[in-house]
Design an enzyme around this catalytic site. Structure first.
Site, short mmCIF file in Angstrom:
data_model
loop_
_atom_site.label_atom_id
_atom_site.label_comp_id
_atom_site.label_asym_id
_atom_site.label_seq_id
_atom_site.Cartn_x
_atom_site.Cartn_y
_atom_site.Cartn_z
N ASN A 169 36.21 77.20 34.12
CA ASN A 169 37.33 77.96 33.57
C ASN A 169 37.17 78.16 32.06
OD1 ASN A 169 38.24 77.85 36.12
ND2 ASN A 169 39.81 76.30 35.76
N VAL A 170 37.60 79.33 31.60
CA VAL A 170 37.53 79.62 30.17
C VAL A 170 38.86 79.30 29.48
CG1 VAL A 170 35.64 81.30 30.39
CG2 VAL A 170 38.02 82.10 30.59
N HIS B 120 31.16 77.99 31.42
CA HIS B 120 31.27 79.44 31.28
C HIS B 120 31.94 79.84 29.95
CE1 HIS B 120 30.84 80.11 35.93
NE2 HIS B 120 29.70 79.79 35.33
N ALA C 167 45.75 72.22 44.62
CA ALA C 167 45.33 71.15 43.71
C ALA C 167 46.51 70.43 43.07
CB ALA C 167 44.42 71.74 42.63
N TYR D 240 39.85 91.08 28.55
CA TYR D 240 39.89 89.74 27.96
C TYR D 240 41.15 89.52 27.13
CZ TYR D 240 35.51 88.29 29.88
OH TYR D 240 34.55 87.92 30.79
N GLY E 212 39.21 73.55 43.47
CA GLY E 212 39.56 74.94 43.19
C GLY E 212 38.40 75.83 42.80
P1 OAD Z 1 37.00 81.75 42.65
O1 OAD Z 1 38.07 82.74 42.39
O2 OAD Z 1 35.70 82.22 43.19
O3 OAD Z 1 37.55 80.66 43.66
C1 OAD Z 1 38.82 80.09 43.49
C2 OAD Z 1 38.93 78.97 44.47
O4 OAD Z 1 40.17 78.30 44.24
C3 OAD Z 1 38.95 79.41 45.94
O5 OAD Z 1 38.09 78.55 46.67
C4 OAD Z 1 40.40 79.20 46.36
O6 OAD Z 1 40.51 78.83 47.74
C5 OAD Z 1 40.79 78.06 45.46
N1 OAD Z 1 42.23 77.95 45.19
C6 OAD Z 1 43.17 78.92 45.08
N2 OAD Z 1 44.36 78.41 44.77
C7 OAD Z 1 44.18 77.07 44.68
C8 OAD Z 1 45.04 75.97 44.39
N3 OAD Z 1 46.33 76.14 44.10
N4 OAD Z 1 44.49 74.74 44.37
C9 OAD Z 1 43.18 74.54 44.64
N5 OAD Z 1 42.34 75.53 44.92
C10 OAD Z 1 42.82 76.77 44.94
O7 OAD Z 1 36.81 80.93 41.29
P2 OAD Z 1 35.59 80.07 40.78
O8 OAD Z 1 34.92 79.35 41.89
O9 OAD Z 1 36.08 79.28 39.64
O10 OAD Z 1 32.75 83.53 36.22
O11 OAD Z 1 34.63 81.19 40.25
C11 OAD Z 1 33.51 80.84 39.51
C12 OAD Z 1 33.20 81.90 38.50
O12 OAD Z 1 33.12 83.18 39.11
C13 OAD Z 1 34.21 82.07 37.40
O13 OAD Z 1 34.04 81.13 36.38
C14 OAD Z 1 33.97 83.47 36.95
C15 OAD Z 1 33.86 84.11 38.29
O14 OAD Z 1 33.26 85.33 38.36
C16 OAD Z 1 32.48 84.59 35.44
O15 OAD Z 1 33.31 85.43 35.15
C17 OAD Z 1 31.07 84.64 34.93
#
Ligand code: OAD
Length: 253
Positions: free
Chosen positions: A110-111, A127, A241, A75, A197
């Site tokens: 996002n944090v 989160h 994005a 972190y 994203g």
């Molecule tokens: P992920 O890492 O699971 O997914 C990221 C997403 O962003 C994917 O679908 C990528 O295709 C997309 N992506 C990558 N680059 C991008 C860009 N430039 N523009 C748009 N999209 C893009 O992240 P989250 O879905 O946010 O929680 O994950 C959710 C949660 O899982 C997080 O908050 C975290 C994680 O484990 C905890 O830690 C509890």
């Protein structure tokens, strides 16, 4: 998830632009991908944390309890990345969509605080925040923006160990955030949902998006890859994005 073979077409972009021009209530669901162009790694995507680390060892209360120093090191490192980051065109466009006729309500996983830094006024962190610390002994919660932290694990004035004010895999999302979202759904007739994203791995993210869609909102996804929500979207804009939202912002005004 598969990577899209086609990029955003002008048809898809103009569909979003037209809908946005007429929308007064917009719900935005963001995930790590919205901050990727600010050099903050995602979790499951290419170069994402969960490609090389085990989430059970870094993002659970059980792991923290076992080895707070190890979890804090991760972190503290991420706090450094966030401190050095600036909002990208995606964050800025979302802030620019707000005006006297258009309300933009952002639910982010996002944090980081890049939506706020860009100027968005309604942001719910489901989160938690990487800048919040919570004392395990007296339960107080406060903001601590020191980077790096002087000692790991950091300690409260009462002597207790502080934990990051984030939500881990073995924890529930904060009741206050849920209540705020419920109140929003009760108050607002949503015209459009932008899902940006996120892999939409968590059922509550999919539920909020589908609930808005089922009550008449246009469901739009902006993501270079397909996600768990893709089968349900009305418009899918394949791409980054920052690039897509900058295009949309130019055309909307
Ligand atoms: P992920 O890492 O699971 O997914 C990221 C997403 O962003 C994917 O679908 C990528 O295709 C997309 N992506 C990558 N680059 C991008 C860009 N430039 N523009 C748009 N999209 C893009 O992240 P989250 O879905 O946010 O929680 O994950 C959710 C949660 O899982 C997080 O908050 C975290 C994680 O484990 C905890 O830690 C509890």
């Amino acid at each position: 998830m598969t990577t899209d073979s086609h990029h955003a077409t002008s048809t898809e972009l103009s569909q979003v632009v037209n809908a946005l021009r007429n929308a007064t209530k917009i719900l935005v669901l963001t995930g790590a991908g919205v901050s990727a162009e600010s050099n903050i790694p995602t979790f499951r995507g290419e170069g994402g944390w969960w490609r090389s680390q085990n989430p059970q060892e870094l993002a659970t209360f059980t792991a923290f309890n076992k080895d707070p120093h190890f979890v804090w090191k991760w972190y503290d490192y991420r706090r450094g990345l966030v401190a050095a980051a600036s909002p990208n065109p995606a964050h800025r466009a979302l802030a620019a969509f707000e005006n006297s006729d258009r309300e933009v309500f952002i639910i982010t996983q996002n944090v980081d605080d890049l939506h706020e830094k860009a100027g968005s006024s309604h942001v719910v962190h489901v989160h938690g925040s990487i800048w919040t610390v919570i004392c395990l002994k007296d339960g107080t919660s406060y903001e601590d923006r020191r980077v790096p932290l002087p000692e790991l694990p950091p300690r409260c004035a009462c002597g207790g160990i502080l934990r990051p004010g984030v939500v881990w895999f073995d924890e529930d999302i904060p009741p206050a955030a849920c209540a705020e979202i419920e109140a929003y759904f009760r108050r607002v007739k949503i015209d459009m949902v932008l899902v940006i994203g996120t892999e939409a791995t968590f059922d509550y993210i999919r539920d909020w998006a589908l609930r808005a869609k089922n009550s008449g909102a246009l469901l739009v996804e902006i993501n270079p890859s397909e996600t768990a929500l893709t089968p349900y979207v009305d418009v899918r804009v394949g791409g980054k994005a920052g690039e897509i939202l900058a295009e949309i912002e130019k055309s909307v005004h």
